[in-house]
Design an enzyme around this catalytic site. Structure first.
Site, PDB file in Angstrom:
ATOM      1  N   VAL A 205     138.146  19.268   1.702  1.00  0.00           N
ATOM      2  CA  VAL A 205     138.618  18.766   0.424  1.00  0.00           C
ATOM      3  C   VAL A 205     137.359  18.920  -0.003  1.00  0.00           C
ATOM      4  O   VAL A 205     136.866  17.005  -0.373  1.00  0.00           O
ATOM      5  CB  VAL A 205     139.507  18.369   0.574  1.00  0.00           C
ATOM      6  N   SER A 206     137.274  19.578  -0.852  1.00  0.00           N
ATOM      7  CA  SER A 206     136.076  19.326  -2.888  1.00  0.00           C
ATOM      8  C   SER A 206     136.170  18.537  -3.774  1.00  0.00           C
ATOM      9  O   SER A 206     137.176  19.135  -4.258  1.00  0.00           O
ATOM     10  CB  SER A 206     134.955  19.713  -2.610  1.00  0.00           C
ATOM     11  N   PRO A 207     136.310  17.555  -4.662  1.00  0.00           N
ATOM     12  CA  PRO A 207     137.089  16.775  -5.849  1.00  0.00           C
ATOM     13  C   PRO A 207     135.797  18.069  -7.001  1.00  0.00           C
ATOM     14  O   PRO A 207     136.066  18.217  -7.478  1.00  0.00           O
ATOM     15  CB  PRO A 207     136.136  15.914  -6.018  1.00  0.00           C
TER      16      PRO A 207
END
Ligand code: NAG
Ligand code: NAG
Ligand code: NAG
Length: 770
Positions: free
Chosen positions: A342-344
């Site tokens: 999961v990337s911001p």
């Protein structure tokens, strides 16, 4: 120590039970205590942990890092401790040393079984505090100062939480936050079975689970929440220490609580009079601060016995010290969970050269990974991306906090065991019925590890046999091992780059013994995992544990059980993907150390812990992980000495604000000081940068410090080996700043050739904010 607090608390507890019997008030069922302490560490020269980028060394502070802890106990029963670190991850060695200190202080009250230490995964904190070789390559080996800052700060946060234990209640709430994370390896996610994927609306988890801690007398005293998104809003070239998006969320929420509670505190005059001595130790060398607060205290009317201090324009540390005359400061922690994929950087990944989206399957641009970068919502400003992703989590947490109504009820309990993941037999279901026994493998990292991710391409910019790399790499690379057939087969289809599990010189390159742990507070269960689980891996683990907990004969748990994964906890062993994602061998699969059945191994071991939890049985403690402190090699050179040009003193201003200048809110005020290496004194619970506001004729009051998002302390040397250095302090004047006359101060400590450390301070000219 504990005995005394329980004797005091018990009558209150019984009273509330009686009240509850009459239906007056629900029982406060736990003792709760929270604590928080500075863990910023060295703000210069030390490589930052996370991107494995040799060039990314700390040179200043955006905002300080903290350890935030809660202790929850049943009166006269069991207790648990959870510590959330503004650090990239937990470290086995840090955990071992913290537990040793807790044992010396509290005996058997806090042990490996009931203490969890978890990292938020910021990639902007000092490294060198882990014990296995592979995590020390870019930091030139072990960094004692990083390590000590963590061990000390964690211990202090637990001491505070322990000392603050009082009767109270805990509430749980859960909600969706849609715009703070995207899947950065969707092509691997898509390899999971379609039937499984169809059960979920999104390819990342969007749920935030929040705990609200309410003291019987004082009301809300804090909150902890878990939400999956990487700490990679700050990029691989950033050099300012930062808690990234989760550290920012925590700052915002603690400030929010203070403001919504009137921005003031009522306190006994006698207590105010005790503050100033503490303040002067909090803000180093701020003698005028000390003086100013003495005046402040004296100016209150002592006839009524109570005084109210408004917090307009008072620096965070001062406000916090004032508030703590009455009750502990509000503590809000934003914890990490299954953030593996999961990337911001929610706008997607694009090529630097063409501006087009990167190749979907490989995250490459024209076949190369170096140019593919994820973009945060503040693109191209990484500070803005950090603020926005931080703010989104903060706002969701406030919403959940305000609406939390489900009270936690029931036992406090825990199970913990160590498992050797290098050779674990794992029983998995066979297609068409029956079971198969498969094995995990000694740790190994695949080639895709070297390619990095869209959050930071090109991790570890060196290869096998490469002549480049730093001194530590040259020292250790000779033991690189070519994996044998058995290891290659076991890790298949991973092409092995570093066979870390079979490299033991000069000491272990990777962990093989890992802790797994379950903590229970009533109907909430926390699964402490020593790595970064991907979205689907986390879902499978939570579901498996939930099934065990809700299906036993004993109705310990009804159907209502909340399961959260605490990622990067107690030690670190990189990633955990599903078997199907592993086949794709993107970065996360390449970094799943123990082979394709790593996740199945975790699920098997957690199911055992869950079964023991509901049946009331104990579990074996398992093989102990090694303590490698005495084997550590440190090649980072110490500070030799600091110097200034002739006629210049440390703390002198080298670039001042223009004389008699006036600034507006939103303006950038920049002042440069002659400085010295921040490693001479970490200013723990103190500050390097301070904005002061003029009160009266010549008395200055602290208004903003290192903890404030609007203030940056940037440290630099003109050349690598120079003894001279500068501190550049940048203040972006917030919209909420009061009008008035301000100045900027710098605090530091300089080292002489003979090694003595001398503190200094300096101040800019005054300027007006109108
Ligand atoms: C990604 O790889 C899959 C499997 O090889 C292929 O079917 C698909 O077309 C590729 N997608 C893109 C956008 O290249
Ligand atoms: C700054 O302002 C003060 C008061 O208005 C004045 O006395 C002084 O001369 C000014 N200094 C400069 C350098 O303009
Ligand atoms: C503030 O101004 C300085 C000097 O002009 C500049 O280098 C810096 O980037 C500015 N900072 C921000 C956050 O805009």
């Amino acid at each position: 120590m504990m005995g005394r607090s329980i004797r005091i608390m018990l009558p209150i507890f019984l009273l509330l039970l009686v009240e509850n019997g009459r239906g007056v008030k629900s029982a406060s069922n736990y003792l709760i205590g929270l604590g928080s302490y500075d863990i910023t560490g060295p703000a210069a020269d030390v490589n930052m942990m996370g991107y494995a980028n040799m060039d990314q060394t700390a040179s200043g502070i955006h905002f300080r890092l903290r350890a935030r802890a809660f202790v929850v106990a049943e009166p006269q029963g069991k207790r648990i401790v959870f510590v959330n670190l503004d650090a990239c991850m937990a470290s086995q060695l840090v955990t071992i040393k913290v537990l040793e200190r807790l044992k010396a202080r509290y005996g058997d009250l806090y042990t490996e079984n009931n203490v969890a230490i978890s990292g938020i995964h910021t990639h902007a904190g000092p490294g060198g505090y882990l014990q296995y070789v592979v995590y020390l390559v870019t930091s030139l080996g072990f960094v004692r100062q990083s390590f000590d800052a963590l061990v000390d700060g964690i211990e202090q946060s637990i001491i505070q939480a322990h000392d603050n234990l009082r009767t109270g209640s805990i509430y749980v709430n859960k909600g969706e936050l849609l715009d703070a994370g995207v899947n950065r390896s969707p092509s691997a996610y898509l390899n999971n079975p379609a039937a499984e994927r169809s059960k979920y609306k999104y390819d990342v988890d969007k749920d935030m689970t929040l705990l609200k801690f309410v003291d019987d007398e004082w009301g809300p005293v804090g909150s902890f929440n878990w939400f999956a998104t990487h700490g990679t809003s700050m990029s691989r070239t950033n050099s300012l220490i930062s808690g990234d998006n989760k550290g920012a969320s925590a700052r915002f929420m603690e400030d929010w609580f203070e403001q919504t509670n009137g921005g003031s505190i009522s306190t006994d005059v006698s207590k105010i009079n005790k503050i100033p001595r503490r303040i002067s130790s909090i803000i180093p060398l701020a003698k005028d601060t000390h003086h100013e607060l003495l005046e402040l205290a004296a100016s209150f009317d002592s006839s009524s016995g109570k005084s109210t201090i408004k917090f307009t324009s008072l620096a965070k540390r001062v406000r916090s010290a004032l508030r703590q005359t009455e009750m502990p400061a509000f503590v809000s922690a934003f914890c990490q969970t299954n953030c593996g994929d999961v990337s911001p950087n929610v706008l997607g990944a694009f090529c630097l050269d063409t501006g087009l989206p990167c190749d979907f399957n490989h995250s490459t641009c024209g076949g190369k990974n170096e140019l593919c970068y994820g973009r945060g919502p503040g693109y191209p400003d990484e500070f803005e991306s950090t603020r926005i992703i931080g703010e989104r989590q903060f706002r969701k947490a406030v919403e959940l906090f305000n609406a939390a109504s489900e009270q936690l009820n029931g036992k406090i309990d825990y199970r913990h065991t160590f498992v050797d993941f290098s050779k674990l037999d794992v029983t998995i279901p066979k297609e068409g019925g029956g079971t198969n026994v498969v094995k995990t493998c000694p740790a190994a990292m695949g080639f895709a590890f070297a390619a990095g991710t869209t959050d930071g391409p090109g991790a570890f910019d060196f290869k096998q046999g490469d002549d480049s790399g730093n001194a530590f790499w040259r020292l250790v690379r000779n033991v690189l091992k070519t994996p044998g057939k058995e290891q290659n087969d076991c890790q298949h289809p991973k092409p092995i780059l570093l066979d870390t599990g079979e490299m033991k010189q000069p000491y272990d390159w990777a962990p093989s013994i890992l802790p797994v742990q379950i903590l229970r507070i009533g109907q909430l269960v926390i699964l402490s995992v020593p790595g970064e689980f991907t979205t689907m891996a986390g879902r499978r683990l939570r579901d498996a544990v939930k099934t065990v907990l809700t299906s036993g004969d004993t109705k310990e748990f009804g159907s209502n059980v909340h399961v959260v994964i605490a990622g990067l906890t107690n030690t670190y062993s990189q990633y955990v993907t599903t078997f199907e994602e592993y086949q794709i061998q993107r970065y996360e699969g390449a970094s799943t150390l123990y082979g394709p059945h790593t996740l199945s191994g975790y699920i098997q071991e957690f199911k055992k812990l869950a079964a023991a939890l509901i049946s009331g049985q104990s579990v074996e403690s398992g093989p102990q992980p090694p303590d490698l402190l005495n084997k550590q090699i440190s090649l980072l050179t110490p500070v030799v000495m600091d110097a200034t040009p002739l006629g210049v003193n440390f703390g002198d201003v080298s670039l001042d604000v223009p004389k008699n200048s006036t600034f507006k809110r939103g303006d950038n005020v920049t002042v440069v000081f002659w400085s010295a290496c921040p490693r001479n004194d970490l200013m723990t619970e103190g500050t390097f940068a301070l904005v002061e506001i003029l009160k009266g004729k010549d008395s200055w009051r602290p208004a903003y410090d290192d903890d404030d998002f609007c203030l940056r302390f940037i440290w630099s040397r003109p050349a690598k080996l120079s003894t001279r250095s500068h501190a550049t302090i940048q203040w972006i004047i917030p919209q909420t700043a009061a009008s008035g006359v301000y100045r900027i101060r710098h605090f530091g400590a300089a080292k002489s050739l003979l090694g003595s450390i001398k503190h200094f301070t300096g101040a800019s000219s005054g300027f007006v904010v109108a």
